[in-house]
Design a protein around this motif. Structure first.
Motif, PDB file in Angstrom:
ATOM      1  N   ALA A   1      -7.965  -9.964 -32.764  1.00  4.54           N
ATOM      2  CA  ALA A   1      -9.221  -9.226 -32.606  1.00  4.54           C
ATOM      3  C   ALA A   1     -10.222 -10.061 -31.799  1.00  4.54           C
ATOM      4  O   ALA A   1     -10.841  -9.567 -30.857  1.00  4.54           O
TER       5      ALA A   1
ATOM      6  N   GLN B   1      -9.149 -10.297 -28.271  1.00  4.65           N
ATOM      7  CA  GLN B   1      -8.918  -8.966 -27.662  1.00  4.65           C
ATOM      8  C   GLN B   1      -7.584  -8.930 -26.907  1.00  4.65           C
ATOM      9  O   GLN B   1      -7.510  -8.471 -25.756  1.00  4.65           O
TER      10      GLN B   1
ATOM     11  N   LEU C   1      -8.705  -4.682 -33.226  1.00  8.63           N
ATOM     12  CA  LEU C   1      -7.715  -5.052 -32.204  1.00  8.63           C
ATOM     13  C   LEU C   1      -7.731  -4.064 -31.047  1.00  8.63           C
ATOM     14  O   LEU C   1      -8.072  -2.887 -31.212  1.00  8.63           O
TER      15      LEU C   1
END
Ligand code: ADE
Ligand code: ZN
Length: 334
Positions: free
Chosen positions: A235, A238, A270
């Protein structure tokens, strides 16, 4: 606008599509006949009936058998053009196609034959439908790194036509680290790098793909959900995941689409995309994947739009080429 129309209207990129996995049984039989190749099935119906998979390997066995029908440059051209026609109908504006040269060179088909046919279809798709595309060479991970290097050698004269490399085939027992030197070389050559990881394999394979192969995207990656620290990392950085929901159900990664963790991954922040993997084998092309996933997980139109935007952002094309796609996406209602 009903949901299906909306899904098709979303400008999207397909980032996880094995071109050999778009070989429909009808074309498989037509090509086998044209080329005088024997298939293990008697008919199109018997072929479709055999598509009842229990895991990744049970699929791969059939997938490699079916690919034997592909021999001539024209076969690869027709295969890819048929894919692009469907992709266009599904709102795909850009596609990054995986191809498995080792599946073909092992049968005596020249590397250039495969590449020439695919590239000709890419040019035709741009001319006919305005679809841009890239070709990503996948190494078969059940083979050795040495065999991967030999394939890279065959690819060397054609690198201007190959945008990146990936890693596919049987995941368990073939961790990304097996290909560390090969991928380092590919990165040195300026190729983009991706890898299948965390489809059937453990979250540690995703970590290896990132740390040891230096991948820019993870193909599948759904098993990341088992490792909170990895989820946080994916996350934060990215890292795009090219998720293939219908594939995951067909290969028994999830029992039912309602149990798929795509919503969980999305809510964890995500960069999730939706793709078709091997649509001729798994029951649908990219729009079908969007649609069935939206229904099963109750995804909103804003979430579908986010997923389509993720796919455009995660593609390997320069920002300037993406601008018209974002404009089209922004023009759609939530
Ligand atoms: N080759 C074609 N489809 C694949 C998949 N889903 N996983 C690994 N290798 C593949
Ligand atoms: Zn795949």
């Amino acid at each position: 606008m009903d949901l299906e129309t909306y899904v098709r209207a979303l400008p999207k990129a397909e980032l996880h599509l094995h071109i050999e996995g778009s070989l429909e049984p009808e074309m498989m039989f037509a090509l086998a006949q044209r080329n005088g190749v024997a298939l293990p099935w008697d008919s199109v119906e018997a072929t479709r009936a055999a598509y009842a998979f229990t895991d990744l390997q049970s699929f791969l066995d059939l997938y490699y058998a079916g690919a034997a029908a592909l021999i001539q440059e024209q076969d690869f051209f027709e295969l890819a053009l048929a894919y692009f026609a469907r992709a266009h109908a599904d709102g795909v504006v850009h596609a990054e196609l995986f191809f498995d040269p080792q599946t073909h060179t092992a049968r005596g088909v020249a590397f250039a034959t495969v590449l020439d046919g695919l590239e000709r279809a890419c040019i035709e798709a741009q001319a006919q439908w305005g679809i841009s595309s890239r070709l990503i060479l996948c190494f078969l991970r059940h083979l050795s790194e040495e065999e991967g290097f030999a394939t890279l050698e065959q690819a060397m004269p054609h690198l201007a036509r190959i945008h990146g490399v990936g890693l596919d085939s049987s995941e368990m027992g073939h961790p990304p680290s097996k290909f560390e030197r090969l991928f380092a070389r590919c990165r040195e050559l300026g190729l983009h790098v991706v890898a299948h990881a965390g489809e059937e394999g453990p979250p540690a394979y995703i970590v290896e793909a990132l740390d040891r192969l230096g991948v820019e995207r993870i193909d599948h990656g759904v098993r990341a959900a088992e490792d909170p620290a990895l989820l946080e990392r994916l996350a934060r950085d990215q890292v795009p995941l090219t998720v293939c929901p219908l594939s995951n159900v067909k290969l028994c990664v999830f029992e039912r689409l309602e149990q798929h963790n795509l919503r969980q991954l999305l809510e964890a922040g995500l960069k999730v995309t939706i793709n078709s993997d091997d649509p001729a084998y798994f029951g649908g092309y990219i729009a079908q994947n969007y649609l069935e996933t939206a229904r099963a997980l109750d995804l909103s139109r804003a979430e579908l739009k986010r997923i389509a935007r993720n796919s455009l952002e995660a593609s390997f094309v320069p920002e300037s080429l993406r601008m018209p796609w974002f404009a089209r996406l922004d023009a759609l209602p939530d």
